[in-house]
Write a protein that holds these residues in place. Structure first.
Motif, PDB file in Angstrom:
ATOM      1  N   ARG A   8     -33.484 -24.525  33.383  1.00 53.41           N
ATOM      2  CA  ARG A   8     -33.352 -23.878  32.225  1.00 53.41           C
ATOM      3  C   ARG A   8     -33.836 -24.512  30.909  1.00 53.41           C
ATOM      4  O   ARG A   8     -34.146 -23.526  30.147  1.00 53.41           O
ATOM      5  CB  ARG A   8     -31.821 -23.712  32.051  1.00 53.41           C
ATOM      6  N   TYR A 351     -35.958 -18.851  31.937  1.00 54.07           N
ATOM      7  CA  TYR A 351     -36.050 -20.232  31.680  1.00 54.07           C
ATOM      8  C   TYR A 351     -36.614 -20.426  30.197  1.00 54.07           C
ATOM      9  O   TYR A 351     -37.361 -19.303  29.630  1.00 54.07           O
ATOM     10  CB  TYR A 351     -36.459 -21.028  32.460  1.00 54.07           C
ATOM     11  N   ALA A 383     -30.505 -23.413  25.930  1.00 52.88           N
ATOM     12  CA  ALA A 383     -30.300 -23.395  27.452  1.00 52.88           C
ATOM     13  C   ALA A 383     -28.910 -23.342  27.935  1.00 52.88           C
ATOM     14  O   ALA A 383     -28.217 -22.654  28.649  1.00 52.88           O
ATOM     15  CB  ALA A 383     -31.133 -24.299  28.103  1.00 52.88           C
ATOM     16  N   TRP A 387     -27.030 -20.124  29.269  1.00 58.74           N
ATOM     17  CA  TRP A 387     -26.959 -20.007  30.727  1.00 58.74           C
ATOM     18  C   TRP A 387     -25.727 -20.910  31.375  1.00 58.74           C
ATOM     19  O   TRP A 387     -25.378 -20.647  32.500  1.00 58.74           O
ATOM     20  CB  TRP A 387     -28.337 -20.586  31.690  1.00 58.74           C
TER      21      TRP A 387
END
Length: 388
Positions: A8, A351, A383, A387
């Motif tokens: 990520r 990503y 990131a 996520w």
């Protein structure tokens, strides 16, 4: 947390060299340092870099390309049948030209005993749970185009009158390198590929298509020259795809392969400008890799709509944080762009990374090491917010 790339929070792979490494390489070039002494200094710099990458919270480590002068030519020089060559003029970038160096064939190409295998072995000793070493090399298509560039083409055709045989041997050489580096422990291999990035530029498309038609007019490749003349660009795209996919034929299932598509990255300048639309139907839909690392840091890269042509299940690493400038992006703005991209690729397949490496050549981009690591910290921050 999975240890299978991409991650990520990811990076493209090259880093700014420390001053003492620049000094050592100059001393070596001037004959004031032996190869053994230079290697010891490179080992020290890479060891320090790996530690810094781990401290930054990255799940992937590279050697920063610290043993190279170029992101691509050093690899090509390490293939059998290839030698270093001085040329009249370097690559054209938006504000300058590069050093004038290239490659020349001395015979048939093969990939046995490539020096990068030992380079990877040194990096691989730093692998640990949750940390994946990555090798970055130029794509087969990049090598093919280097051999076919103006000033190189005549010697290439002298060794390989038939471009089909050239493609076959390039792919075979890469398969040899892949097999040897896999045996050395590599499970994450990245093909860096400016050929596709350059072809996003309308001016480059036109000249490249014309060159493709001219080349086919005098070769023994067996292609339908009428078809090539009608659409030289499409012929070129399919040729680039062919050599890349042929090189990947038989790749072990547990070797994660990726490609980074770049529009040029030399001392913070660029070489091409244009969206991915003209190449997406071939590259995104048909290249047999696991992940695409794509530049999206400026308007020069166009919008995200071509991502709709990415083959189902493929990963896309969005290069939204520039490695060319020191100014730090706004995290909320980066998050908004990730959400925009998720209209075309599911969020679980997206990503984040820097847009390119920080030093595609040993000169490096125009930012400080502190700014470099601040960029990586931003990638990590975003990131986590998106996520985790």
């Amino acid at each position: 947390m999975s240890i299978k790339p991409p991650f990520r929070a990811d990076v493209v792979g090259s880093y700014l060299r420390p001053d003492y490494l620049h000094t050592a390489r100059k001393d070596f070039a001037q004959g004031n340092l032996s190869q053994q002494e230079l290697t010891a200094i490179e080992d020290k710099a890479i060891t320090e870099l790996v530690q810094r990458q781990k401290e930054a919270g990255l799940s992937v480590i590279t050697d920063g390309e610290f043993r190279r002068s170029w992101w691509h030519l050093d690899f090509m020089w390490g293939l059998n049948g290839v030698e270093k060559k001085a040329i009249d003029s370097g690559y054209n970038f938006s504000a300058m030209k590069t050093r004038a160096e290239s490659v020349q064939l001395t015979g048939k190409i093969s990939g046995e005993n490539h020096p990068f295998i030992e380079h990877f072995k040194f990096l691989n000793q730093f692998a640990e749970e949750g940390i994946v070493p990555r090798l970055t090399i130029p794509a087969p298509a990049q090598f093919l185009k280097e051999l076919e560039r103006e000033g190189n083409r005549e010697q290439t055709q002298a060794v390989y009158p038939d471009v089909k045989e050239l493609i076959k041997d390039i792919a075979a050489a890469y398969r040899t390198v892949i097999a040897e580096v896999y045996a050395a422990g590599c499970r994450n291999l990245q093909f860096d590929d400016c050929t596709w990035g350059m072809l996003t530029d309308p001016k480059v498309q036109q000249s490249a298509a014309q060159a493709e038609v001219a080349q086919h007019a005098s070769c023994g490749c067996g292609h339908d020259h009428g078809v090539v003349a009608e659409n030289g660009l499409e012929s070129l795209l399919n040729k680039l795809l062919e050599v890349n996919n042929l090189a990947l034929d038989g790749t072990p299932e547990d070797l994660v392969t990726a490609t980074h598509v770049c529009r040029g990255n030399y001392r913070s300048t660029w070489a091409a400008s244009g969206g991915y639309g003209p190449i997406a139907h071939v590259l995104f839909a048909k290249e047999n890799i696991d992940a695409f690392y794509l530049e999206f840091d400026t308007d020069r890269a166009g919008d995200f709509s071509p991502l709709a042509q990415v083959a189902p299940g493929k990963k896309v690493v969005l290069g939204l944080v520039s490695s060319k400038v020191g100014e730090l992006e706004n995290a909320d703005d980066v998050i908004a762009r990730i959400k925009e991209a998720s209209r075309f690729v599911p969020l679980e397949n997206l990503y984040l990374s820097t847009q390119c490496g920080f030093a595609s050549t040993e000169e490096g981009n125009n930012l400080t090491e502190e700014q470099q690591w601040a960029k990586i910290a931003l990638v990590r921050e975003v990131a986590k917010r998106v996520w985790e």
